[in-house]
Design an enzyme around this catalytic site. Structure first.
Site, short mmCIF file in Angstrom:
data_model
loop_
_atom_site.label_atom_id
_atom_site.label_comp_id
_atom_site.label_asym_id
_atom_site.label_seq_id
_atom_site.Cartn_x
_atom_site.Cartn_y
_atom_site.Cartn_z
N ASN A 1 17.80 67.22 72.48
CA ASN A 1 16.70 68.14 72.86
C ASN A 1 15.47 67.88 72.01
O ASN A 1 15.58 67.61 70.82
CB ASN A 1 17.10 69.60 72.59
CG ASN A 1 17.80 70.25 73.77
OD1 ASN A 1 18.04 71.43 73.75
ND2 ASN A 1 18.15 69.47 74.77
N ILE A 2 14.32 68.08 72.62
CA ILE A 2 13.07 67.88 71.86
C ILE A 2 13.03 68.82 70.67
O ILE A 2 12.47 68.51 69.62
CB ILE A 2 11.85 68.06 72.78
CG1 ILE A 2 10.58 67.61 72.06
CG2 ILE A 2 11.72 69.49 73.27
CD1 ILE A 2 9.40 67.39 72.98
N LYS A 3 13.67 69.98 70.81
CA LYS A 3 13.73 70.96 69.71
C LYS A 3 14.29 70.35 68.43
O LYS A 3 13.83 70.62 67.35
CB LYS A 3 14.58 72.15 70.17
CG LYS A 3 14.93 73.16 69.11
CD LYS A 3 13.82 74.13 68.88
CE LYS A 3 14.23 75.17 67.82
NZ LYS A 3 13.07 75.88 67.31
N GLY A 4 15.32 69.50 68.61
CA GLY A 4 15.82 68.73 67.48
C GLY A 4 16.66 69.51 66.49
O GLY A 4 17.27 70.52 66.82
#
Lengths: 263, 530
Positions: free
Chosen positions: A125-128
């Protein structure tokens, strides 16, 4: 350089260090004495408690300065190097462009009955995770996240359809060694499909894996607890380069290639 | 917090071209209108589950599957959700299939209830019964709101703004409670309990008090209740009302909003696009869920916090400044459409410009003032630096002081306290204490500067603010040039870095187009037309 050294404050060999900590006791003379004792036991002699401040009724915060008696022996410093250099997202993107001349395709999934997508999502996820953005953030990586409870045949089919460069599998549930059993099943299926050194780079990860088990499990790499997206991205660049027999960290090409272009 | 004090303080901080401001709002409304229409035409499994929760259905089966999930799944399997869950459910109750909702859910899970879609005169008793049940449920939310108002009246609000917002996140609700109480005693006006990583992707709300989480604590009704009760106790001890925050986001956004209303949470993180862009949740699912959850928040008197700070953690904070403004304008439009008032709009923004950029602080002031001036009556949420916190805690402490100063100078409403150990460790007791000292020093030394700070109309700050607003207007115009407006823009990556097509992402299978006879008494009551 001499193999022995001491910390440096403002004079060679003065050994000065600073530290701060909290003790779970009310502020007062006794607390300052306690801080001094701790510093002394850490090898700081003399220790100056330069600041002591109550945090609420039952804690005290200290700042201590002093000279540490320990010597650092550089000959005894042993560091375990990771087998690949850690790259920034920008460096990873550049390396992929140089190496593949197209985007890297990464297929991820949780296999078996595992419904915990925490691990795979932290990496993809871009959230990381841990302040790092996930692989979706990388311009040169195409991420296909299949989510949870994916069967091995489905994962294999997706990897084929997407022409995946890498397959990432996360396993959180470990009851009755399910993570190891699932991983072996996965590795067997992939080895039947692709010869050694061909097909996608196969990576598994999860909190209960041992990084030394890759060979035994039949995968290319195992990641354990605390792995960040940059670890995985850097490894993938390294692994794909190794298969092509090139060095991904060779000096970057012309400077204008460093310009990020819209994806 | 009323907006009037901000208005008075900040009315003439920054001269913005009123025509450009009017145009920005008109464009946001034009972009948002088709999305509202889309939201009105659909329901989701989570909206239907939230409706059952409002009607009082709680608990879970032996495997931890909530009864609301079991019941909605059973109804969907037999008659579909196009007409809403309430008609078939209360029809079954009226027919005497079970004496109450909980029993009905258990029987439905066991497969021993037949659902039908009542028609004609059969539908009326079911409709009435559902309406009565949901009037009671909404009445409970109204009662909790009155309770908050009474407590605030009795104990009082913090004496000054910004309100100080602190986070706890141990994973164990029983560890969170003493930490939250200690944080309130140390000066926090608002406590936020961070959720467990990945809860946003669960298509159910876990049940009960929880003691294990990944980097956070699960949002559950029981955890909400326990923490609110503890903070009520501390509020009385301190003589000021301490607010509680959680997250109405992810696949269960409407349900968590309902639980927040029922358990008197005071603020909820609730962004219109965060889940789409950062969690790959289906856009339609998100917009439908978002509208219902905001209607609940409006009714419950909850202040929402939007997530614009996230844009700046992935994109450059100077280049992407206008995406924050654009998102704030859209969040404002969607929020007001759902019934929220200005005082409930904690629109987000953040201090994330690279400190190595020349004039970074002046740029931060320009962006913060723009938000302040554009939304004069909203309690803006000011978020601390995270991207450029390097592990050098000394430099980080300095950066946090400048963040605090920018917050004071520009009259922000809610200040999330920055930690010098951001990205290093979860905050220690001493980190939190130092961070609060930092806030107090800046507030006492310079808080009043908001009265003196008037950047010249032709100066760097005013020009930069105007430029960002202009870029935001251009972005809104670009969105409108897409055939399907916002949905196409989200799909092609106009927003943030991610491309999220309307037919992709998680939770799409939980979206249902409403049929003509769709009924949801909760939605009717919340629309204010029931």
């Amino acid at each position: 350089m001499s193999a022995l050294m001491r910390p440096y404050g403002d004079t060679t060999g003065d050994g000065m260090v600073q530290l701060s900590f909290t003790l779970p006791m009310p502020h007062g003379k006794k607390a300052e004495g306690a801080a001094q004792q701790l510093a002394r036991k850490m090898g700081i002699e003399p220790a100056m408690v330069v600041h002591a401040k109550p945090i609420g009724p039952s804690f005290t915060f200290f700042v201590v300065y002093g000279s540490v008696s320990h010597l650092v022996d550089l000959d005894e410093v042993k560091v375990v190097e990771r087998e690949y250099p850690l790259l920034s997202p920008k460096e990873t993107n550049l390396a992929i462009r140089t190496l593949l001349r197209r985007r890297m395709v990464v297929v991820g999934a949780c296999i078996g009955t595992d419904a915990h997508t925490v691990g795979i999502d932290a990496i993809l996820n871009i959230k990381g995770f841990a302040g790092e953005k996930g692989l979706e953030y990388y311009r040169e990586i195409k991420v296909v996240n299949l989510g949870a409870q994916v069967s091995v045949p489905d994962l294999l089919a997706a990897a084929r359809a997407e022409q995946a460069d890498a397959v990432l599998v996360s396993q959180v549930v470990t009851q009755r060694e399910a993570h190891l059993r699932n991983t072996r099943e996965l590795a067997t299926a992939f080895r039947q499909e692709w010869a050694e050194g061909e097909g996608p780079v196969l990576v598994v990860g999860g909190p209960r894996f041992d990084e030394a088990m890759a060979g035994e499990l039949g995968v290319d790499r195992v990641f354990a607890k605390g792995t960040t997206p940059a670890d995985v991205a850097s490894y993938l660049v390294h692994a794909l380069a190794a298969r092509r027999g090139v060095d991904p960290t060779a000096p970057a090409p012309a400077a204008e290639e460093l310009q990020e272009e819209p994806a | 917090m009323t907006g009037t004090q901000h208005t008075q303080q900040t009315a003439h901080l920054l001269p913005l071209d009123p025509e450009l401001v009017r145009r920005a709002r008109a464009l946001a409304a034009e972009v948002g209108a088709p999305i509202v229409d889309l939201a009105r035409r659909h329901t989701t499994v989570s909206v239907e589950r939230a409706t059952l929760r409002l009607a009082g259905l709680t608990g879970a089966d032996a495997e931890g599957s909530p009864w609301v999930n079991r019941l909605v799944d059973a109804v969907r399997g037999e008659v579909g959700l196009e007409h809403g869950v309430t008609l078939p459910v209360w029809d079954a109750l009226v027919r005497g299939e079970a004496e109450d909702l909980a029993t009905l859910a258990q029987k439905a899970a066991a497969g021993s209830v037949r659902f039908r879609l009542p028609e004609g005169s059969d539908a009326e008793p079911a409709r009435r019964a559902a309406r009565t049940a949901l009037e009671l449920g909404i009445g409970r939310i109204d009662a909790r709101r009155r309770e908050r108002e009474a407590l605030v009246g009795e104990l009082g609000d913090p004496e000054r703004t910004p309100w100080i917002y602190l986070i706890v996140a141990t994973g164990d609700i029983y560890e969170d409670i003493p930490q939250a109480q200690a944080a309130a005693r140390e000066g926090a006006d608002i406590i936020a309990v961070i959720r467990s990583t990945g809860q946003s992707l669960l298509d159910y709300v876990p049940e009960g008090a929880t003691r294990e989480g990944y980097a956070g604590t699960y949002a559950t009704q029981e955890n909400f209740r326990l923490m609110r009760a503890a903070l009520d106790e501390t509020s009385r001890e301190l003589g000021r009302y301490v607010r509680l925050t959680n997250y109405a986001s992810g696949l269960c956004m409407p349900e968590i909003a309902a639980l927040a209303g029922l358990e008197r949470l005071d603020m909820m993180l609730n962004d219109s696009m965060y889940g789409i862009l950062f969690r790959d949740i289906n856009p339609v699912r998100t917009f439908v869920d978002q509208r219902f959850s905001r209607q609940v928040h409006a009714r419950a008197g909850i202040i929402i916090n939007t997530g614009e700070d996230n844009y700046l953690t992935t994109a450059d904070a100077v280049e992407a400044a206008h995406t924050v403004t654009t998102s704030q304008l859209l969040n404002e439009f969607f929020a007001k459409e759902a019934g929220l008032e200005d005082w409930q709009l904690g629109l987000g923004h953040a201090f994330e410009i690279d400190p190595d950029v020349k004039d970074s602080f002046r740029l931060e002031l320009a962006h913060a003032l723009l938000a302040r001036q554009l939304f004069p009556d909203a309690p803006l949420k000011w978020m601390p630096p995270t991207r450029h916190m390097t592990g050098d805690v000394f430099r980080g402490y300095l950066l946090d002081a400048f963040f605090n100063l920018a917050g004071m100078l520009t009259g922000q409403g809610i200040l999330l306290v920055g930690m010098m150990t951001e990205g290093v460790v979860t905050p220690w007791l001493s980190d939190r204490d130092l961070a609060l000292q930092n806030v107090r020093y800046v507030r006492d030394a310079a808080g009043g500067l908001v009265e003196d700070f008037r950047p010249p109309p032709d100066g760097f700050i005013a020009r930069r603010a105007h430029q960002v607003l202009g870029e935001s207007v251009e972005l809104l115009e670009r969105i409108l040039r897409h055939e399907h407006g916002l949905l196409d823009s989200i799909a092609d990556g106009t927003f943030g870095l991610m491309r999220r097509p309307a037919d992709g992402g998680r939770g799409l299978d939980g979206v249902v187009e409403k049929a003509d006879g769709y009924t949801n008494p909760a939605a009717e009551l919340l629309e204010g037309d029931g």
